[in-house]
Design an enzyme around this catalytic site. Structure first.
Site, PDB file in Angstrom:
ATOM      1  N   ARG A  36       0.822  -1.211   0.000  1.00 26.54           N
ATOM      2  CA  ARG A  36       0.000   0.000   0.000  1.00 26.54           C
ATOM      3  C   ARG A  36       0.858   1.265   0.000  1.00 26.54           C
ATOM      4  O   ARG A  36       0.472   2.270  -0.586  1.00 26.54           O
ATOM      5  CB  ARG A  36      -0.913  -0.001   1.222  1.00 26.54           C
ATOM      6  CG  ARG A  36      -2.090  -0.918   1.033  1.00 26.54           C
ATOM      7  CD  ARG A  36      -2.983  -0.902   2.234  1.00 26.54           C
ATOM      8  NE  ARG A  36      -4.312  -1.372   1.886  1.00 26.54           N
ATOM      9  CZ  ARG A  36      -5.306  -1.487   2.742  1.00 26.54           C
ATOM     10  NH1 ARG A  36      -5.125  -1.156   4.009  1.00 26.54           N
ATOM     11  NH2 ARG A  36      -6.485  -1.913   2.353  1.00 26.54           N
ATOM     12  N   LYS A 197     -18.247 -15.490   3.835  1.00 25.78           N
ATOM     13  CA  LYS A 197     -19.669 -15.323   4.107  1.00 25.78           C
ATOM     14  C   LYS A 197     -20.479 -14.836   2.916  1.00 25.78           C
ATOM     15  O   LYS A 197     -20.088 -13.907   2.229  1.00 25.78           O
ATOM     16  CB  LYS A 197     -19.825 -14.281   5.227  1.00 25.78           C
ATOM     17  CG  LYS A 197     -19.280 -14.731   6.546  1.00 25.78           C
ATOM     18  CD  LYS A 197     -19.979 -14.005   7.665  1.00 25.78           C
ATOM     19  CE  LYS A 197     -18.994 -13.377   8.609  1.00 25.78           C
ATOM     20  NZ  LYS A 197     -19.377 -12.071   9.075  1.00 25.78           N
ATOM     21  N   GLY A 349      -7.952  -6.902  -0.184  1.00 27.39           N
ATOM     22  CA  GLY A 349      -8.134  -7.768   0.977  1.00 27.39           C
ATOM     23  C   GLY A 349      -7.523  -9.137   0.790  1.00 27.39           C
ATOM     24  O   GLY A 349      -6.404  -9.285   0.306  1.00 27.39           O
ATOM     25  N   GLY A 372     -12.707  -3.503   1.030  1.00 29.23           N
ATOM     26  CA  GLY A 372     -14.023  -2.985   1.428  1.00 29.23           C
ATOM     27  C   GLY A 372     -14.551  -1.966   0.430  1.00 29.23           C
ATOM     28  O   GLY A 372     -15.724  -1.992   0.056  1.00 29.23           O
TER      29      GLY A 372
HETATM   30  P1  AMP Z   1     -13.744 -12.925   3.237  1.00 30.72           P
HETATM   31  O1  AMP Z   1     -13.138 -12.041   4.279  1.00 30.72           O
HETATM   32  O2  AMP Z   1     -15.222 -13.011   3.308  1.00 30.72           O
HETATM   33  O3  AMP Z   1     -13.227 -12.596   1.848  1.00 30.72           O
HETATM   34  O4  AMP Z   1     -13.281 -14.391   3.570  1.00 30.72           O
HETATM   35  C1  AMP Z   1     -11.969 -14.796   3.498  1.00 30.72           C
HETATM   36  C2  AMP Z   1     -11.759 -15.949   4.400  1.00 30.72           C
HETATM   37  O5  AMP Z   1     -12.596 -17.004   4.019  1.00 30.72           O
HETATM   38  C3  AMP Z   1     -10.347 -16.433   4.343  1.00 30.72           C
HETATM   39  O6  AMP Z   1      -9.780 -16.331   5.624  1.00 30.72           O
HETATM   40  C4  AMP Z   1     -10.500 -17.876   3.906  1.00 30.72           C
HETATM   41  O7  AMP Z   1      -9.610 -18.733   4.551  1.00 30.72           O
HETATM   42  C5  AMP Z   1     -11.918 -18.198   4.303  1.00 30.72           C
HETATM   43  N1  AMP Z   1     -12.458 -19.336   3.542  1.00 30.72           N
HETATM   44  C6  AMP Z   1     -12.487 -19.488   2.218  1.00 30.72           C
HETATM   45  N2  AMP Z   1     -13.015 -20.677   1.885  1.00 30.72           N
HETATM   46  C7  AMP Z   1     -13.327 -21.303   3.028  1.00 30.72           C
HETATM   47  C8  AMP Z   1     -13.929 -22.555   3.335  1.00 30.72           C
HETATM   48  N3  AMP Z   1     -14.294 -23.407   2.367  1.00 30.72           N
HETATM   49  N4  AMP Z   1     -14.136 -22.860   4.646  1.00 30.72           N
HETATM   50  C9  AMP Z   1     -13.766 -21.993   5.606  1.00 30.72           C
HETATM   51  N5  AMP Z   1     -13.201 -20.788   5.381  1.00 30.72           N
HETATM   52  C10 AMP Z   1     -12.982 -20.454   4.109  1.00 30.72           C
END
Ligand code: AMP
Length: 391
Positions: A36, A197, A349, A372
């Site tokens: 960054r 999520k 991110g 974000g």
């Molecule tokens: P996000 O912040 O929503 O982009 O989520 C990213 C996080 O989701 C990372 O820390 C990944 O390790 C986790 N992630 C991705 N796929 C999976 C999965 N199948 N099961 C659990 N965590 C996951």
């Protein structure tokens, strides 16, 4: 409304307040990823070369109060090295001592203000604080795309008091890439979504359904969609309260003639503990969880990407922090990077972190510095830090 570039400003002899995004990861006081900072260097160099006195400011972390752990001192040291001349750290971002340092700052020199978030007024977008921050500066430049989705004193409020304003080169690069995704994007247009999520990505999916030709979904969020289709997903992470919504989004995609492509096989394990015993499965056993997309899914996703003209990717396709579950993310990433004739934009991110350091990552059209902010833009939300730059 138009946003000016710093190239359109008269800068010689001016004191310029530059909002940067120096919110870098630190371990024991050392910067572990300086991307960054590096991304803003061309803006800072340009300002100095044009004879401006650059007053740099940023937040770092989420301090509740002033703490040495979240001082910008390591950033001042990094900048001094990178720019080849000393960048002094002011003891605060406002106040008499800092004000004096700003007055004394000579053209062609840079001063770094201390962490903006040592003052809660920064996030509260407090008018008086913004006024203080503006004191003694004639020009405002925002290069902090990563914070553009927040209306804070340094990203929005300060423009009440400094009318001469423009976007820095990093901000301009980010906005140009995002515009390519939303204003007449070239088709076929494919979105890749992953991450933890569904709830974080609902707005993005809703907004993209009207724009893209296909959405490839991996990561933990895929399991909520698979459950919505009645599949067994074992112990995989599912947001029970979002299953109906996933069903709704699948139906909306059919209506818009958009393909939502879900994993057809998985890398499974009993738990997320390190050193897992893994297997590839089409059907996830009841005592296993899906932690990465499997090889057949990688092949399917890569096939769907072939011929695409625009691709946006936000969210890793597996638990990439554990090497056993990083393959899907890296294989799809490498294939996308190597495609010709495609505008490929990587949301910031985790996705940027997952591809960072791989030589092929340099071949993406753009890797955003703001996760974000990118997500909010893709949801169709106006970014207050960008809005405040309009003239
Ligand atoms: P996000 O912040 O929503 O982009 O989520 C990213 C996080 O989701 C990372 O820390 C990944 O390790 C986790 N992630 C991705 N796929 C999976 C999965 N199948 N099961 C659990 N965590 C996951």
């Amino acid at each position: 409304m138009p946003i000016r570039s710093i190239k359109q400003l008269a800068l010689n002899g001016k004191k310029v307040l530059v909002r940067c995004d120096f919110n870098v990861p630190l371990e024991a006081g050392r910067i572990t990823d300086a991307n960054r900072i590096d991304a803003s260097l061309d803006t800072i160099r340009y300002l100095l070369a044009e004879g401006a006195a650059a007053v740099l400011c940023s937040h770092l972390g989420r301090p509740k109060e002033r703490t040495t752990d979240l001082s910008l001192k390591p950033v001042a040291e990094y900048l001094s090295q990178a720019l080849g001349h000393k960048v002094t750290l002011a003891p605060d971002c406002i106040g008499d001592i800092t004000g004096r340092m700003v007055v004394d700052l000579a053209p062609g020199h840079a001063l770094l203000l201390e962490n903006l978030r040592f003052h809660p007024e920064e996030e509260a977008n407090d008018r008086d604080f913004a006024h203080e921050l503006a004191r003694g500066k004639q020009v405002y430049v925002n290069d902090a795309f990563g914070t553009a989705h927040r209306a804070h004193a340094s990203t929005a409020g300060v423009t009440r008091f400094i009318t001469e304003r423009a976007a820095g080169f990093l901000m301009l690069r980010e906005l140009e890439a995002l515009r390519a995704l939303t204003e007449n994007p070239a088709h076929p247009y494919v979105a890749i979504l992953g991450g933890a999520k569904v709830s974080d990505k609902i707005g993005v999916i809703r907004n993209l359904i009207a724009k893209v030709d296909a959405i490839l979904i991996g990561g933990a969020m895929a399991y909520t969609f698979l459950r919505a289709q009645g599949e067994n997903v074992g112990k995989s992470r599912v947001e029970e309260d979002k299953i109906d919504l996933a069903r709704e989004l699948l139906a909306a995609a059919v209506k818009h003639n958009v393909a939502i492509v879900l994993p057809i096989d998985h890398v499974v394990a009993e738990s997320i503990e390190p050193g897992p015993t893994v297997a590839i499965a089409r059907e996830i056993p009841a005592d296993r969880m899906g932690l990465d997309i499997g090889p057949a899914t990688v092949a399917e996703f890569v096939e769907r990407l072939r011929g695409a003209k625009t691709v946006v990717w936000n969210g890793p396709l597996g638990l990439f922090e554990t090497p056993e579950f990083a393959h899907g993310t890296l294989a799809v990433g490498e294939a996308l990077a190597n495609l010709d004739g495609v505008m490929s934009v990587i949301g910031g991110g985790d996705t940027a972190a997952a591809v960072a350091g791989h030589p092929w990552a340099a071949r993406f059209s753009h890797i955003s510095t703001g996760g974000g902010a990118t997500l909010e833009y893709l949801e169709g939300i106006e970014l207050p830090g960008v809005k405040a730059l309009e003239v």
